[in-house]
Design an enzyme around this catalytic site. Structure first.
Site, mmCIF file in Angstrom:
data_model
loop_
_atom_site.group_PDB
_atom_site.id
_atom_site.type_symbol
_atom_site.label_atom_id
_atom_site.label_comp_id
_atom_site.label_asym_id
_atom_site.label_seq_id
_atom_site.Cartn_x
_atom_site.Cartn_y
_atom_site.Cartn_z
ATOM 1 N N HIS A 140 -6.372 23.783 -22.390
ATOM 2 C CA HIS A 140 -5.966 24.931 -23.220
ATOM 3 C C HIS A 140 -4.617 24.586 -23.839
ATOM 4 O O HIS A 140 -3.564 25.039 -23.408
ATOM 5 C CB HIS A 140 -5.876 26.194 -22.376
ATOM 6 C CG HIS A 140 -5.365 27.384 -23.130
ATOM 7 N ND1 HIS A 140 -6.012 27.900 -24.233
ATOM 8 C CD2 HIS A 140 -4.259 28.151 -22.953
ATOM 9 C CE1 HIS A 140 -5.326 28.934 -24.688
ATOM 10 N NE2 HIS A 140 -4.260 29.104 -23.944
ATOM 11 N N ASP A 147 -9.994 30.530 -26.724
ATOM 12 C CA ASP A 147 -10.235 29.478 -27.722
ATOM 13 C C ASP A 147 -11.695 29.508 -28.189
ATOM 14 O O ASP A 147 -11.983 29.338 -29.377
ATOM 15 C CB ASP A 147 -9.904 28.109 -27.117
ATOM 16 C CG ASP A 147 -8.524 28.083 -26.491
ATOM 17 O OD1 ASP A 147 -7.546 28.335 -27.200
ATOM 18 O OD2 ASP A 147 -8.431 27.825 -25.276
#
Length: 361
Positions: free
Chosen positions: A218, A190
């Site tokens: 996440h 990410d």
């Protein structure tokens, strides 16, 4: 002149001989690096296939570090594992000293220094969230016991399989002798996605984008934060000059990038995930660049008001195999709301996982 030249030549020869003797003595004391054992679970899958050669080339632990790979997967994937082993041998990687395949988790964990936990149970159509959580709790409970009993005492663990934060939490809860700071989950993917978006938006090379942050889970509740980052030395908000995009499309693009890639190619983002795993471990073991930080899912110590014990993504600096949470960053009201929302999701996941554990007893 000829005589003087001879003296110079003799002196140079003596100096060269002394230098070579010193170098020879020094080199004789150097010992080759001990190979490190790297475990990849779920190795027969897409991420394992992309990750194994990156580890073998030194992208994870450095171009001077020999590697022994341990590849683990379930019995039905045994032939695929063997095919991967054969390809790695055929690659003739200078750093790769050996490749071993396993279908037994205890054997696979024997002596490993780095464990990359890619294997997990993915949610399938028609399945309830609790059913998926129960299966992953079982997997990570078993793997935690195997790591604790068999791995190196200073093993470093990165969990990739979703729900990554909560899988890492279950692993930490069930491997009490492994230091909690040695258990992490992957949010570097990410983080890299956020760097890439800012790079494309500004037209600057991605290496010039520094200090974005991924906070929290996440998942689609994660918070990609640019408020403390820079592009070519300028604050990101100043360089982009579009707060509406930074507060809107930028965040949702990073949050939903995985789904967008699945839609585009019909498969998950294995290549970028494998690269992010290598980035995560390399920075952890060899250190983050001076003045920079990265994002890691780690066990919370209460920093920024996040509940202790949750596996939560923070900005961290790494040095000599240790990470520390970057402290003292100002959190505005809008950011605080997002930090709290992703924390709430992690609390819900934790409670569901603990319920599943209790029901197994």
């Amino acid at each position: 002149m000829p005589k003087a030249s001879g003296v110079v030549q003799i002196a140079a020869g003596v100096a060269l001989g002394a230098g070579l003797a010193f170098a020879s003595k020094y080199i004789s004391k150097l010992k080759p690096r001990k190979p490190l054992r790297v475990l990849i679970t779920g190795a027969a899958g897409q991420i394992g296939y992309a990750l194994a050669p990156q580890v073998a080339t030194g992208n994870m632990l450095g171009s001077d570090q020999p590697i022994i790979l341990h590849l683990l997967d379930v019995e039905p994937a045994k032939n695929s594992l063997e095919g991967l082993r054969m390809e790695l041998v055929d690659g003739a990687y200078p750093l790769l000293e050996a490749v071993h395949t396993f279908t037994d988790v205890a054997a696979a964990c024997k002596g490993v220094d780095v464990a990359v936990m890619v294997g997990g149970y993915p949610r399938k159509a028609g399945e309830e969230r609790k059913d998926v959580m129960a299966k992953n709790v079982s997997i990570y409970q078993q793997q935690a016991s195997a790591l604790e009993a068999n791995a190196s005492k200073n093993v470093k663990v990165v969990v990739v399989a979703n729900p990554a934060n909560t899988n890492a939490l279950i692993l930490a809860e069930n491997a009490p002798s492994i230091p909690r700071e040695n258990i992490s989950c992957l949010t570097r993917l990410d983080h890299n996605r956020a760097l890439g978006q800012i790079s494309e938006r500004t037209g600057k090379h991605v290496d010039e984008v520094k200090n974005v942050i991924i906070w929290g889970n996440h998942s689609s509740t994660q918070y990609p934060d640019v408020n403390h980052g820079t592009v070519a030395g300028k604050p990101i908000r100043q360089a982009v000059n579009d707060d509406a995009w930074l507060n809107g499309d930028f965040i949702t693009t990073v949050q939903q990038r995985g789904a967008a890639i699945i839609k585009a190619r019909g498969l998950s983002s294995a290549l970028s995930a494998a690269n992010a795993v290598c980035n995560h471990v390399r920075d952890w073991v060899r250190g983050t660049p001076s003045g920079a930080w990265t994002s890691m899912g780690v066990v919370s110590d209460g920093s920024y008001g996040v509940k202790e014990g949750l596996v939560y993504s923070f900005p961290v600096r790494c040095c000599c195999g240790k990470w520390t949470v970057v402290q003292g960053l100002a959190i505005d009201a809008a950011s605080r709301e997002r930090l709290t929302a992703t924390e709430a999701e992690l609390v819900e996941e934790r409670d569901l996982a603990l319920q599943c554990l209790a029901e197994r007893k």
